[in-house]
Design a protein around this motif. Structure first.
Motif, PDB file in Angstrom:
ATOM      1  N   GLU A  83       0.790  -1.200  -0.104  1.00  0.00           N
ATOM      2  CA  GLU A  83      -0.004   0.073   0.003  1.00  0.00           C
ATOM      3  C   GLU A  83       1.002   1.218  -0.158  1.00  0.00           C
ATOM      4  N   GLU A  84       1.756   1.279   0.931  1.00  0.00           N
ATOM      5  CA  GLU A  84       2.704   2.318   0.897  1.00  0.00           C
ATOM      6  C   GLU A  84       3.715   2.578  -0.442  1.00  0.00           C
ATOM      7  N   GLN A  85       3.800   1.681  -0.966  1.00  0.00           N
ATOM      8  CA  GLN A  85       4.872   1.642  -2.297  1.00  0.00           C
ATOM      9  C   GLN A  85       3.807   2.262  -3.683  1.00  0.00           C
ATOM     10  N   VAL A  86       2.436   1.802  -3.386  1.00  0.00           N
ATOM     11  CA  VAL A  86       1.594   2.271  -4.304  1.00  0.00           C
ATOM     12  C   VAL A  86       1.330   3.646  -4.220  1.00  0.00           C
ATOM     13  N   LEU A  87       1.075   4.242  -3.058  1.00  0.00           N
ATOM     14  CA  LEU A  87       0.853   5.559  -2.594  1.00  0.00           C
ATOM     15  C   LEU A  87       2.122   6.286  -2.942  1.00  0.00           C
ATOM     16  N   ARG A  88       3.342   5.934  -2.612  1.00  0.00           N
ATOM     17  CA  ARG A  88       4.412   6.734  -3.129  1.00  0.00           C
ATOM     18  C   ARG A  88       4.473   7.029  -4.657  1.00  0.00           C
ATOM     19  N   GLU A  89       4.019   6.172  -5.165  1.00  0.00           N
ATOM     20  CA  GLU A  89       4.015   6.122  -6.709  1.00  0.00           C
ATOM     21  C   GLU A  89       2.914   7.265  -7.144  1.00  0.00           C
ATOM     22  N   VAL A  90       1.686   7.122  -6.765  1.00  0.00           N
ATOM     23  CA  VAL A  90       0.679   8.058  -6.795  1.00  0.00           C
ATOM     24  C   VAL A  90       1.003   9.553  -6.309  1.00  0.00           C
ATOM     25  N   GLU A  91       1.943   9.276  -5.375  1.00  0.00           N
ATOM     26  CA  GLU A  91       2.420  11.008  -4.850  1.00  0.00           C
ATOM     27  C   GLU A  91       3.179  11.673  -6.155  1.00  0.00           C
ATOM     28  N   LYS A  92       4.033  10.627  -6.820  1.00  0.00           N
ATOM     29  CA  LYS A  92       4.707  11.256  -8.050  1.00  0.00           C
ATOM     30  C   LYS A  92       3.843  11.679  -9.087  1.00  0.00           C
ATOM     31  N   GLY A  93       2.344  11.565  -9.106  1.00  0.00           N
ATOM     32  CA  GLY A  93       1.776  12.068 -10.194  1.00  0.00           C
ATOM     33  C   GLY A  93       1.605  10.978 -10.993  1.00  0.00           C
ATOM     34  N   LEU A  94       1.792   9.836 -10.663  1.00  0.00           N
ATOM     35  CA  LEU A  94       1.383   8.766 -11.806  1.00  0.00           C
ATOM     36  C   LEU A  94      -0.052   8.264 -12.060  1.00  0.00           C
ATOM     37  N   THR A  95      -0.462   7.462 -13.125  1.00  0.00           N
ATOM     38  CA  THR A  95      -1.886   7.275 -13.091  1.00  0.00           C
ATOM     39  C   THR A  95      -1.903   5.836 -12.590  1.00  0.00           C
ATOM     40  N   ASN A  96      -3.047   5.148 -12.172  1.00  0.00           N
ATOM     41  CA  ASN A  96      -3.096   3.853 -12.011  1.00  0.00           C
ATOM     42  C   ASN A  96      -2.191   2.873 -12.903  1.00  0.00           C
ATOM     43  N   ARG A  97      -2.374   3.267 -13.978  1.00  0.00           N
ATOM     44  CA  ARG A  97      -1.914   2.256 -15.213  1.00  0.00           C
ATOM     45  C   ARG A  97      -0.498   2.385 -15.160  1.00  0.00           C
ATOM     46  N   GLU A  98       0.203   3.766 -14.726  1.00  0.00           N
ATOM     47  CA  GLU A  98       1.457   3.884 -14.607  1.00  0.00           C
ATOM     48  C   GLU A  98       1.970   3.107 -13.579  1.00  0.00           C
ATOM     49  N   VAL A  99       1.368   3.246 -12.404  1.00  0.00           N
ATOM     50  CA  VAL A  99       1.831   2.455 -11.217  1.00  0.00           C
ATOM     51  C   VAL A  99       1.923   1.053 -11.347  1.00  0.00           C
ATOM     52  N   ALA A 100       0.915   0.653 -12.082  1.00  0.00           N
ATOM     53  CA  ALA A 100       0.736  -0.917 -12.366  1.00  0.00           C
ATOM     54  C   ALA A 100       1.812  -1.434 -13.137  1.00  0.00           C
ATOM     55  N   ASP A 101       2.162  -0.559 -13.958  1.00  0.00           N
ATOM     56  CA  ASP A 101       3.309  -0.829 -14.875  1.00  0.00           C
ATOM     57  C   ASP A 101       4.786  -1.059 -14.190  1.00  0.00           C
ATOM     58  N   ARG A 102       4.829  -0.207 -13.354  1.00  0.00           N
ATOM     59  CA  ARG A 102       6.068   0.305 -12.493  1.00  0.00           C
ATOM     60  C   ARG A 102       6.058  -0.827 -11.589  1.00  0.00           C
ATOM     61  N   LEU A 103       4.940  -1.288 -10.737  1.00  0.00           N
ATOM     62  CA  LEU A 103       5.251  -2.156  -9.479  1.00  0.00           C
ATOM     63  C   LEU A 103       4.770  -3.697 -10.256  1.00  0.00           C
ATOM     64  N   HIS A 104       4.589  -3.911 -11.654  1.00  0.00           N
ATOM     65  CA  HIS A 104       4.419  -5.174 -11.944  1.00  0.00           C
ATOM     66  C   HIS A 104       3.148  -5.662 -11.240  1.00  0.00           C
ATOM     67  N   LEU A 105       1.925  -4.924 -11.432  1.00  0.00           N
ATOM     68  CA  LEU A 105       0.596  -5.274 -11.033  1.00  0.00           C
ATOM     69  C   LEU A 105      -0.488  -5.010 -11.878  1.00  0.00           C
ATOM     70  N   SER A 106      -1.675  -5.441 -11.851  1.00  0.00           N
ATOM     71  CA  SER A 106      -2.782  -5.211 -12.389  1.00  0.00           C
ATOM     72  C   SER A 106      -3.118  -3.799 -12.075  1.00  0.00           C
ATOM     73  N   GLU A 107      -3.829  -3.166 -13.176  1.00  0.00           N
ATOM     74  CA  GLU A 107      -4.424  -1.907 -12.744  1.00  0.00           C
ATOM     75  C   GLU A 107      -5.507  -1.882 -11.707  1.00  0.00           C
ATOM     76  N   LYS A 108      -6.202  -3.112 -11.656  1.00  0.00           N
ATOM     77  CA  LYS A 108      -7.402  -3.231 -10.743  1.00  0.00           C
ATOM     78  C   LYS A 108      -6.521  -3.539  -9.152  1.00  0.00           C
ATOM     79  N   THR A 109      -5.643  -4.186  -9.460  1.00  0.00           N
ATOM     80  CA  THR A 109      -4.756  -4.325  -8.027  1.00  0.00           C
ATOM     81  C   THR A 109      -4.449  -3.213  -7.432  1.00  0.00           C
TER      82      THR A 109
END
Length: 223
Positions: free
Chosen positions: A159-185
């Motif tokens: 959760e903290e990893q995802v939030l840190r990426e969102v803080e950078k201004g990334l979209t859910n799709r961009e966060v998903a690609d960076r962390l190797h997750l699905s967008e739904k996750t």
């Protein structure tokens, strides 16, 4: 109408009707099983568990109201009900959180009907079931948490990893690609973060994060 003593009774809670229909169709073919209730949200899951006391509950983790919260309440109020998480969320830390909260099984949507039925049979024998292809990832997540210790923000490591990426201004799709997750996750994690922080959107979550870190710096705390 009464239920034969040898039947395994099952409750299904998922916010997608087509998923519920598919699961019901699979279970209807089993002479030893019967679906006795369905729901689409966390409150409905809790109500179903308390009213019908099914042997097994199949729960989605991303249902409205929070599947993990529903799981915790069901385990607390009706501990005899065996909960199996059936979800599209493919992150091992979510599985670990669910199992820690009392889930007897964790399987991904798209599983074969044979594996689904096997999971029900296993938890009915008071054992735990995790999809075989998922077991190694679960062990890795457990080891990672042990090495890193407790999270500092009241969030899970992911959760903290995802939030840190969102803080950078990334979209859910961009966060998903960076962390190797699905967008739904990613959406699931952000929903969980917002619930924990008591905010209603991404901006509120980021402000809450930054406010806590500002307070920590002001008191000399180390993040």
């Amino acid at each position: 109408m009464g239920v034969r003593a040898n039947l395994i009774t099952v409750g299904i809670v998922d916010d997608h009707e087509v998923v519920r229909q598919g699961l019901s169709a699979i279970l209807a073919q089993q002479r030893s099983m019967r679906v006795i209730g369905e729901g689409a949200s966390a409150p409905e899951a809790v109500s179903l568990a308390i009213k019908y006391r099914p042997d097994v509950m199949l729960l989605d983790i991303t249902m409205p109201g929070g599947g993990l919260e529903a799981l915790k309440t069901i385990v607390s109020k009706t501990p005899e009900v065996r909960c199996v998480i059936l979800t599209a969320c493919d992150d091992a830390s979510v599985a670990m959180a669910a199992i820690t909260a009392g889930a007897r099984g964790f399987i991904l949507k798209g599983v074969s009907s044979g594996n689904l039925l096997a999971a029900i049979e296993v938890v009915m024998a008071d054992q735990s079931y995790v999809s075989p292809e998922f077991a190694a990832r679960l062990m890795d997540a457990a080891l990672q948490v042990k090495l890193e210790g407790a999270p500092s923000l009241g969030l899970s490591r992911r959760e903290e990893q995802v939030l840190r990426e969102v803080e950078k201004g990334l979209t859910n799709r961009e966060v998903a690609d960076r962390l190797h997750l699905s967008e739904k996750t990613v959406k699931h994690y952000m929903t969980s973060v917002m619930q924990k922080f008591g905010v209603s959107n991404r901006v509120g979550a980021i402000r809450h994060l930054q406010g806590r870190e500002h307070d920590a710096r002001g008191t000399g705390a180390v993040h």
